[in-house]
Write a protein that holds these residues in place. Structure first.
Motif, PDB file in Angstrom:
ATOM      1  N   GLU A  10      50.931  44.191  37.149  1.00 20.38           N
ATOM      2  CA  GLU A  10      50.850  43.170  38.205  1.00 20.38           C
ATOM      3  C   GLU A  10      49.645  43.419  39.110  1.00 20.38           C
ATOM      4  O   GLU A  10      49.764  43.650  40.318  1.00 20.38           O
ATOM      5  N   LEU A  11      48.472  43.381  38.478  1.00 15.58           N
ATOM      6  CA  LEU A  11      47.231  43.675  39.190  1.00 15.58           C
ATOM      7  C   LEU A  11      46.767  42.455  39.984  1.00 15.58           C
ATOM      8  O   LEU A  11      46.877  41.323  39.502  1.00 15.58           O
ATOM      9  N   CYS A  12      46.237  42.669  41.173  1.00 12.86           N
ATOM     10  CA  CYS A  12      45.645  41.560  41.928  1.00 12.86           C
ATOM     11  C   CYS A  12      44.196  41.362  41.451  1.00 12.86           C
ATOM     12  O   CYS A  12      43.664  42.185  40.694  1.00 12.86           O
ATOM     13  N   VAL A  13      43.586  40.275  41.863  1.00  8.58           N
ATOM     14  CA  VAL A  13      42.230  39.933  41.401  1.00  8.58           C
ATOM     15  C   VAL A  13      41.256  41.086  41.693  1.00  8.58           C
ATOM     16  O   VAL A  13      40.452  41.472  40.839  1.00  8.58           O
ATOM     17  N   GLN A  14      41.360  41.651  42.884  1.00  5.13           N
ATOM     18  CA  GLN A  14      40.450  42.742  43.261  1.00  5.13           C
ATOM     19  C   GLN A  14      40.621  43.947  42.332  1.00  5.13           C
ATOM     20  O   GLN A  14      39.637  44.562  41.894  1.00  5.13           O
ATOM     21  N   GLU A  15      41.877  44.283  42.020  1.00  5.57           N
ATOM     22  CA  GLU A  15      42.121  45.442  41.137  1.00  5.57           C
ATOM     23  C   GLU A  15      41.549  45.189  39.738  1.00  5.57           C
ATOM     24  O   GLU A  15      41.004  46.093  39.107  1.00  5.57           O
TER      25      GLU A  15
END
Ligand code: HEM
Length: 88
Positions: free
Chosen positions: A59-64
């Protein structure tokens, strides 16, 4: 490989040095880009059979995702030259 049921579906973890230079990715070339590799890990892979309970959705965010891509790109160096072994 041990031939134990526990190890079915396991693969050697490859080095990632200069991975940018060797698309498509994974043993079967199933991932065309590093972005799609990151999506693959984000959803916890595609095969459920025999999957370790340690492998879960990230569940990575865009930044990650962008950070992971930059990290993989930072591993680029001289192309790795492989000498094919002489087969008997
Ligand atoms: C977000 C975290 C991860 C990233 C960004 C990542 C990145 C990559 C990339 C780019 C490849 C393709 C290499 C190639 O085709 O030359 C790869 C393959 C592989 N990685 Fe990861 N990896 C991650 C997590 C993991 C973890 C946690 C494991 C083991 C527990 C693992 C084990 C493997 C294995 C076995 C392969 C080869 C799969 C195949 O050839 O089908 N990776 N990884």
């Amino acid at each position: 490989m041990s031939k134990e049921d526990f190890d079915k579906g396991a693969f050697k973890t490859p080095g990632l040095r200069s991975v940018t230079l060797s698309a498509p990715f994974m043993r079967d070339g199933s991932e065309p880009t590093l972005e799609s590799v990151i999506e693959f890990y984000g959803r916890g892979g595609d095969v459920e059979k025999n999957r370790s309970s340690f492998i879960t959705k990230l569940e990575l965010c865009v930044q990650e995702k962008e950070d992971l891509l930059e990290f993989l790109q930072a591993l680029e160096g001289e192309p790795i030259v492989v000498t094919l072994p002489q087969l008997p």
